[in-house]
Design a protein around this motif. Structure first.
Motif, PDB file in Angstrom:
ATOM      1  N   ALA A  86      43.429 -16.231   7.820  1.00  0.00           N
ATOM      2  CA  ALA A  86      42.373 -17.209   8.095  1.00  0.00           C
ATOM      3  C   ALA A  86      41.501 -17.434   6.864  1.00  0.00           C
ATOM      4  O   ALA A  86      41.166 -18.578   6.525  1.00  0.00           O
ATOM      5  CB  ALA A  86      41.524 -16.742   9.268  1.00  0.00           C
ATOM      6  N   VAL A  87      41.129 -16.357   6.188  1.00  0.00           N
ATOM      7  CA  VAL A  87      40.287 -16.480   4.992  1.00  0.00           C
ATOM      8  C   VAL A  87      41.009 -17.246   3.896  1.00  0.00           C
ATOM      9  O   VAL A  87      40.429 -18.131   3.244  1.00  0.00           O
ATOM     10  CB  VAL A  87      39.864 -15.079   4.495  1.00  0.00           C
ATOM     11  N   ILE A  88      42.288 -16.945   3.687  1.00  0.00           N
ATOM     12  CA  ILE A  88      43.055 -17.624   2.644  1.00  0.00           C
ATOM     13  C   ILE A  88      43.198 -19.111   2.960  1.00  0.00           C
ATOM     14  O   ILE A  88      43.013 -19.977   2.090  1.00  0.00           O
ATOM     15  CB  ILE A  88      44.442 -16.974   2.487  1.00  0.00           C
ATOM     16  N   VAL A  89      43.514 -19.430   4.213  1.00  0.00           N
ATOM     17  CA  VAL A  89      43.706 -20.831   4.602  1.00  0.00           C
ATOM     18  C   VAL A  89      42.411 -21.616   4.427  1.00  0.00           C
ATOM     19  O   VAL A  89      42.411 -22.728   3.856  1.00  0.00           O
ATOM     20  CB  VAL A  89      44.205 -20.921   6.057  1.00  0.00           C
ATOM     21  N   VAL A  90      41.302 -21.078   4.905  1.00  0.00           N
ATOM     22  CA  VAL A  90      40.028 -21.797   4.797  1.00  0.00           C
ATOM     23  C   VAL A  90      39.602 -21.914   3.339  1.00  0.00           C
ATOM     24  O   VAL A  90      39.111 -22.982   2.909  1.00  0.00           O
ATOM     25  CB  VAL A  90      38.943 -21.095   5.632  1.00  0.00           C
ATOM     26  N   VAL A  96      39.089 -25.499   1.588  1.00  0.00           N
ATOM     27  CA  VAL A  96      37.802 -25.891   1.007  1.00  0.00           C
ATOM     28  C   VAL A  96      37.977 -26.262  -0.460  1.00  0.00           C
ATOM     29  O   VAL A  96      37.421 -27.266  -0.931  1.00  0.00           O
ATOM     30  CB  VAL A  96      36.778 -24.754   1.160  1.00  0.00           C
ATOM     31  N   ALA A  97      38.738 -25.445  -1.194  1.00  0.00           N
ATOM     32  CA  ALA A  97      38.927 -25.721  -2.624  1.00  0.00           C
ATOM     33  C   ALA A  97      39.595 -27.078  -2.843  1.00  0.00           C
ATOM     34  O   ALA A  97      39.144 -27.880  -3.673  1.00  0.00           O
ATOM     35  CB  ALA A  97      39.752 -24.606  -3.258  1.00  0.00           C
ATOM     36  N   ILE A  98      40.654 -27.348  -2.097  1.00  0.00           N
ATOM     37  CA  ILE A  98      41.375 -28.617  -2.276  1.00  0.00           C
ATOM     38  C   ILE A  98      40.559 -29.783  -1.726  1.00  0.00           C
ATOM     39  O   ILE A  98      40.354 -30.805  -2.387  1.00  0.00           O
ATOM     40  CB  ILE A  98      42.743 -28.550  -1.577  1.00  0.00           C
ATOM     41  N   GLY A  99      40.091 -29.640  -0.490  1.00  0.00           N
ATOM     42  CA  GLY A  99      39.382 -30.731   0.160  1.00  0.00           C
ATOM     43  C   GLY A  99      38.067 -31.075  -0.512  1.00  0.00           C
ATOM     44  O   GLY A  99      37.749 -32.256  -0.724  1.00  0.00           O
ATOM     45  N   ALA A 100      37.269 -30.040  -0.850  1.00  0.00           N
ATOM     46  CA  ALA A 100      35.972 -30.311  -1.471  1.00  0.00           C
ATOM     47  C   ALA A 100      36.140 -30.945  -2.848  1.00  0.00           C
ATOM     48  O   ALA A 100      35.371 -31.843  -3.228  1.00  0.00           O
ATOM     49  CB  ALA A 100      35.176 -29.015  -1.579  1.00  0.00           C
ATOM     50  N   THR A 101      37.133 -30.500  -3.610  1.00  0.00           N
ATOM     51  CA  THR A 101      37.368 -31.083  -4.929  1.00  0.00           C
ATOM     52  C   THR A 101      37.750 -32.561  -4.834  1.00  0.00           C
ATOM     53  O   THR A 101      37.168 -33.423  -5.512  1.00  0.00           O
ATOM     54  CB  THR A 101      38.479 -30.315  -5.664  1.00  0.00           C
ATOM     55  N   LEU A 102      38.712 -32.862  -3.968  1.00  0.00           N
ATOM     56  CA  LEU A 102      39.144 -34.251  -3.822  1.00  0.00           C
ATOM     57  C   LEU A 102      38.056 -35.109  -3.189  1.00  0.00           C
ATOM     58  O   LEU A 102      37.873 -36.279  -3.565  1.00  0.00           O
ATOM     59  CB  LEU A 102      40.416 -34.314  -2.982  1.00  0.00           C
ATOM     60  N   GLY A 103      37.308 -34.540  -2.246  1.00  0.00           N
ATOM     61  CA  GLY A 103      36.219 -35.296  -1.632  1.00  0.00           C
ATOM     62  C   GLY A 103      35.112 -35.607  -2.613  1.00  0.00           C
ATOM     63  O   GLY A 103      34.549 -36.717  -2.602  1.00  0.00           O
ATOM     64  N   ALA A 104      34.784 -34.639  -3.490  1.00  0.00           N
ATOM     65  CA  ALA A 104      33.754 -34.880  -4.499  1.00  0.00           C
ATOM     66  C   ALA A 104      34.206 -35.947  -5.493  1.00  0.00           C
ATOM     67  O   ALA A 104      33.417 -36.820  -5.886  1.00  0.00           O
ATOM     68  CB  ALA A 104      33.435 -33.579  -5.227  1.00  0.00           C
ATOM     69  N   ILE A 105      35.471 -35.900  -5.886  1.00  0.00           N
ATOM     70  CA  ILE A 105      35.991 -36.917  -6.804  1.00  0.00           C
ATOM     71  C   ILE A 105      35.950 -38.291  -6.154  1.00  0.00           C
ATOM     72  O   ILE A 105      35.540 -39.285  -6.778  1.00  0.00           O
ATOM     73  CB  ILE A 105      37.429 -36.557  -7.234  1.00  0.00           C
ATOM     74  N   VAL A 127      29.400 -27.724   4.331  1.00  0.00           N
ATOM     75  CA  VAL A 127      30.747 -27.200   4.116  1.00  0.00           C
ATOM     76  C   VAL A 127      30.803 -25.727   4.493  1.00  0.00           C
ATOM     77  O   VAL A 127      31.764 -25.263   5.127  1.00  0.00           O
ATOM     78  CB  VAL A 127      31.175 -27.404   2.650  1.00  0.00           C
ATOM     79  N   LEU A 128      29.764 -24.958   4.132  1.00  0.00           N
ATOM     80  CA  LEU A 128      29.712 -23.536   4.463  1.00  0.00           C
ATOM     81  C   LEU A 128      29.691 -23.326   5.971  1.00  0.00           C
ATOM     82  O   LEU A 128      30.411 -22.471   6.507  1.00  0.00           O
ATOM     83  CB  LEU A 128      28.476 -22.900   3.825  1.00  0.00           C
ATOM     84  N   ILE A 129      28.876 -24.097   6.666  1.00  0.00           N
ATOM     85  CA  ILE A 129      28.788 -23.963   8.122  1.00  0.00           C
ATOM     86  C   ILE A 129      30.116 -24.327   8.774  1.00  0.00           C
ATOM     87  O   ILE A 129      30.613 -23.620   9.668  1.00  0.00           O
ATOM     88  CB  ILE A 129      27.654 -24.852   8.663  1.00  0.00           C
ATOM     89  N   SER A 130      30.719 -25.424   8.327  1.00  0.00           N
ATOM     90  CA  SER A 130      32.005 -25.847   8.877  1.00  0.00           C
ATOM     91  C   SER A 130      33.097 -24.822   8.601  1.00  0.00           C
ATOM     92  O   SER A 130      33.921 -24.521   9.476  1.00  0.00           O
ATOM     93  CB  SER A 130      32.396 -27.211   8.303  1.00  0.00           C
ATOM     94  N   ALA A 131      33.113 -24.260   7.396  1.00  0.00           N
ATOM     95  CA  ALA A 131      34.133 -23.275   7.049  1.00  0.00           C
ATOM     96  C   ALA A 131      33.999 -22.018   7.891  1.00  0.00           C
ATOM     97  O   ALA A 131      35.004 -21.421   8.299  1.00  0.00           O
ATOM     98  CB  ALA A 131      34.028 -22.928   5.562  1.00  0.00           C
ATOM     99  N   THR A 132      32.767 -21.600   8.164  1.00  0.00           N
ATOM    100  CA  THR A 132      32.555 -20.406   8.982  1.00  0.00           C
ATOM    101  C   THR A 132      33.124 -20.596  10.384  1.00  0.00           C
ATOM    102  O   THR A 132      33.814 -19.720  10.918  1.00  0.00           O
ATOM    103  CB  THR A 132      31.060 -20.080   9.065  1.00  0.00           C
ATOM    104  N   MET A 133      32.838 -21.743  10.988  1.00  0.00           N
ATOM    105  CA  MET A 133      33.378 -22.007  12.327  1.00  0.00           C
ATOM    106  C   MET A 133      34.892 -22.198  12.298  1.00  0.00           C
ATOM    107  O   MET A 133      35.590 -21.809  13.242  1.00  0.00           O
ATOM    108  CB  MET A 133      32.711 -23.243  12.911  1.00  0.00           C
ATOM    109  N   ASP A 134      35.410 -22.772  11.216  1.00  0.00           N
ATOM    110  CA  ASP A 134      36.845 -23.031  11.135  1.00  0.00           C
ATOM    111  C   ASP A 134      37.657 -21.751  10.978  1.00  0.00           C
ATOM    112  O   ASP A 134      38.866 -21.755  11.261  1.00  0.00           O
ATOM    113  CB  ASP A 134      37.149 -23.972   9.969  1.00  0.00           C
ATOM    114  N   LEU A 135      37.039 -20.672  10.529  1.00  0.00           N
ATOM    115  CA  LEU A 135      37.768 -19.409  10.428  1.00  0.00           C
ATOM    116  C   LEU A 135      38.325 -18.997  11.786  1.00  0.00           C
ATOM    117  O   LEU A 135      39.477 -18.568  11.905  1.00  0.00           O
ATOM    118  CB  LEU A 135      36.856 -18.311   9.867  1.00  0.00           C
TER     119      LEU A 135
END
Length: 278
Positions: free
Chosen positions: A85-89, A93-102, A199-207
């Motif tokens: 779960a930790v690895i997937v989230v 986050v790394a892929i999604g947040a990077t592409l979303g910021a771009i 993003v932090l709040i969403s990632a915590t629940m998504d775990l």
């Protein structure tokens, strides 16, 4: 003439009840994950008693169809479920947040292309898409993790893009641009630091949701392969033994408590960072 009084919004304490309950639950499972070999009374892969033995003092949660101790397999299941779960989230986050910021900062053709890819991915039901990817890659926890990353990264891309679009219109960002700051500095120093809270709040629940999805994939045979002690596959084994209810009890309670724990932590973080929503 009376002066206008403004009551400041008071941020609640970190130690809110949901956050405390969630932290205790997750801390318990973290300890179980690390100390599973020490806490487990039996080897999770070896026959420890009679087949489908009901709960007793020797086997607190009974045994499964192969005589393996259900409690030991449940404890070892945390060793597989939590790290996945930790690895997937983290990857999502790394892929999604990077592409979303771009997409949000640069915009144009690149931003539109990224968001169309996000829209296409999100148009599929998450479980159906995860099943399709996992089936094409073959059973196994690693392939299930890849499938879940493909399902989850667009969520963070859309969330981060929305945050970047909102923050980039603020005065301090416009001042940084007017002062001649480079695009990379504006993005990393003035925009992104203000975008991470949702993003932090969403990632915590998504775990918790990732653990649930991983168990679902294992339940239908697209996740962990036998004899790996994984909660979803254990529940699948219990479903095949209708009268041996204890086979699925341990992993079922494990999934229930860990999902509740992450949801409680997410609710607590939301109340702390956004007290106006209370």
């Amino acid at each position: 003439m009376t002066a206008l009084s403004i009551t400041p919004i008071r941020r609640p304490s970190w130690l809110t009840l949901p956050l405390t309950i969630g932290a205790v639950i997750i801390l318990f499972w973290l300890v179980v994950t690390v100390l599973a070999p020490v806490l487990s009374p039996y080897d999770p892969l070896e026959m420890a008693g009679r087949r489908l033995q009901a709960p007793s003092w020797a086997h607190w949660l009974g045994t499964d169809a192969l005589g393996r101790d259900v409690l030991s397999r449940t404890l070892y299941g945390a060793f597989h479920s939590l790290p996945i779960a930790v690895i997937v989230v983290a990857l999502s986050v790394a892929i999604g947040a990077t592409l979303g910021a771009i997409s949000g900062f640069i915009g144009g053709i690149i931003g539109a292309a990224i968001m169309r890819l996000v829209d296409v991915t999100l148009s599929f039901p998450p479980m159906l898409l995860a099943m399709a990817v996992a089936a094409s890659l073959g059973p196994g926890l690693e392939n299930a993790a890849v499938a879940m990353v493909i399902v989850w990264w667009p969520v963070y891309a859309r969330l981060m893009r929305a945050q970047v679009l909102e923050v980039r219109e603020r005065e301090h960002v416009e001042a940084a641009v007017a002062s001649g700051a480079s695009d990379s500095r504006v993005l990393t120093k003035h925009i992104l630091p203000l975008c991470w809270t949702p993003v932090l709040i969403s990632a915590t629940m998504d775990l918790g949701q990732v653990i649930l999805l991983a168990a679902s994939l294992s339940f239908i045979g697209l996740g962990a392969t036998p004899p790996t002690p994984e909660w979803g596959s254990m529940i699948s084994d219990g479903a095949a033994q209708f009268y041996s209810w204890w086979v699925a009890l341990g992993p079922g309670l494990a999934i229930l408590t860990i999902v509740l724990g992450f949801n409680f932590i997410g609710d607590g973080l939301h109340d702390y960072f956004d007290p106006k929503s209370k």
